[in-house]
Design a protein around this motif. Structure first.
Motif, PDB file in Angstrom:
ATOM      1  N   PHE A   1      18.810  64.888  66.559  1.00 54.80           N
ATOM      2  CA  PHE A   1      19.392  65.271  65.164  1.00 54.80           C
ATOM      3  C   PHE A   1      20.684  65.946  65.637  1.00 54.80           C
ATOM      4  O   PHE A   1      21.348  66.599  64.503  1.00 54.80           O
ATOM      5  N   ASN A   2      21.219  65.997  66.711  1.00 55.87           N
ATOM      6  CA  ASN A   2      22.495  66.647  67.024  1.00 55.87           C
ATOM      7  C   ASN A   2      23.461  65.594  66.961  1.00 55.87           C
ATOM      8  O   ASN A   2      24.253  65.334  68.039  1.00 55.87           O
ATOM      9  N   VAL A   3      23.841  65.275  65.670  1.00 52.68           N
ATOM     10  CA  VAL A   3      24.810  64.263  65.322  1.00 52.68           C
ATOM     11  C   VAL A   3      25.632  64.892  64.464  1.00 52.68           C
ATOM     12  O   VAL A   3      25.159  65.490  63.373  1.00 52.68           O
ATOM     13  N   GLN A   4      27.098  64.810  64.477  1.00 49.35           N
ATOM     14  CA  GLN A   4      28.108  65.163  63.579  1.00 49.35           C
ATOM     15  C   GLN A   4      27.863  64.303  62.516  1.00 49.35           C
ATOM     16  O   GLN A   4      28.430  62.988  63.002  1.00 49.35           O
ATOM     17  N   LEU A   5      28.119  64.500  61.285  1.00 53.20           N
ATOM     18  CA  LEU A   5      28.328  63.761  60.372  1.00 53.20           C
ATOM     19  C   LEU A   5      29.477  63.350  59.858  1.00 53.20           C
ATOM     20  O   LEU A   5      30.674  64.301  60.273  1.00 53.20           O
ATOM     21  N   THR A   6      29.933  62.279  59.323  1.00 54.07           N
ATOM     22  CA  THR A   6      31.451  61.967  58.988  1.00 54.07           C
ATOM     23  C   THR A   6      31.588  61.672  57.768  1.00 54.07           C
ATOM     24  O   THR A   6      30.600  61.404  56.826  1.00 54.07           O
ATOM     25  N   ASN A   7      32.980  61.647  57.208  1.00 54.00           N
ATOM     26  CA  ASN A   7      32.928  60.897  55.790  1.00 54.00           C
ATOM     27  C   ASN A   7      33.012  59.430  55.909  1.00 54.00           C
ATOM     28  O   ASN A   7      32.832  58.884  57.150  1.00 54.00           O
ATOM     29  N   LEU A   8      33.222  58.459  54.955  1.00 56.22           N
ATOM     30  CA  LEU A   8      33.118  57.230  54.925  1.00 56.22           C
ATOM     31  C   LEU A   8      34.213  56.483  55.998  1.00 56.22           C
ATOM     32  O   LEU A   8      34.000  55.069  56.382  1.00 56.22           O
ATOM     33  N   ASN A   9      35.066  57.199  56.372  1.00 55.43           N
ATOM     34  CA  ASN A   9      36.285  56.558  57.139  1.00 55.43           C
ATOM     35  C   ASN A   9      36.009  57.150  58.672  1.00 55.43           C
ATOM     36  O   ASN A   9      36.812  56.491  59.446  1.00 55.43           O
TER      37      ASN A   9
ATOM     38  N   VAL B   1      22.838  62.215  52.636  1.00 54.16           N
ATOM     39  CA  VAL B   1      21.599  61.523  52.654  1.00 54.16           C
ATOM     40  C   VAL B   1      21.481  60.217  53.251  1.00 54.16           C
ATOM     41  O   VAL B   1      20.583  60.156  54.245  1.00 54.16           O
ATOM     42  N   GLY B   2      22.604  59.341  53.214  1.00 54.00           N
ATOM     43  CA  GLY B   2      22.558  57.979  53.703  1.00 54.00           C
ATOM     44  C   GLY B   2      22.844  58.056  55.199  1.00 54.00           C
ATOM     45  O   GLY B   2      21.965  57.325  56.035  1.00 54.00           O
ATOM     46  N   GLN B   3      23.619  59.010  55.779  1.00 52.27           N
ATOM     47  CA  GLN B   3      23.678  59.305  57.046  1.00 52.27           C
ATOM     48  C   GLN B   3      22.199  60.013  57.908  1.00 52.27           C
ATOM     49  O   GLN B   3      21.981  59.495  58.819  1.00 52.27           O
ATOM     50  N   LEU B   4      21.654  60.707  57.131  1.00 49.62           N
ATOM     51  CA  LEU B   4      20.390  61.416  57.743  1.00 49.62           C
ATOM     52  C   LEU B   4      19.461  60.711  57.597  1.00 49.62           C
ATOM     53  O   LEU B   4      18.507  60.400  58.688  1.00 49.62           O
TER      54      LEU B   4
END
Length: 129
Positions: free
Chosen positions: A5-13, A120-123
């Motif tokens: 879970f040590n992942v940085q989330l991003t925008n769609l780009n 939610v989609g990324q998680l």
């Protein structure tokens, strides 16, 4: 299952998501003349910094947030707390965390209540990987 879970989330780009948080070093925002900036009630405004949006932090928040559409028992609240503790410990140690399929389902349920589709989609992708 072992999950990272040590992942940085991003925008769609693919650009990193960041959030503005109160500076853990403390202090207050200042005006050009060096005086403290004040809010509409006259209180000093704390300094803020940009911080990466990390999956583990969002999951812990979802686990620890009370929701108006449910009344979890003391045992259920404690289980959520213990899971959040494990996830936070894994973040601090930069390791994977082992979660059961029931815990993964609980996380998915709660993040669905707490966050937007982008998050939610990324998680869910991380959980189902």
């Amino acid at each position: 299952m072992k999950l990272n879970f040590n992942v940085q989330l991003t925008n769609l780009n693919g650009a990193p998501l960041v959030q503005r948080v109160v500076d853990p070093e403390g202090g207050f925002q200042t005006n050009e003349d060096g005086s403290q900036k004040l809010d509409e009630k006259g209180a000093a405004i704390p300094k803020t910094i940009d911080q990466d949006v990390i999956a583990s932090d969002l999951i812990c928040t979802a686990l620890l947030t009370p929701y108006h559409d449910e009344q979890p028992s003391t045992q259920e609240k404690n289980e959520r707390f213990l899971l959040a503790e494990r996830i936070n410990k894994a973040r601090n140690e930069n390791t994977d965390v082992t979660v059961s399929s029931e815990e993964a389902s609980l996380i998915k349920l709660l993040i669905g209540k707490q966050y937007t589709p982008l998050v939610v989609g990324q998680l869910v992708r991380i959980i189902e990987s």
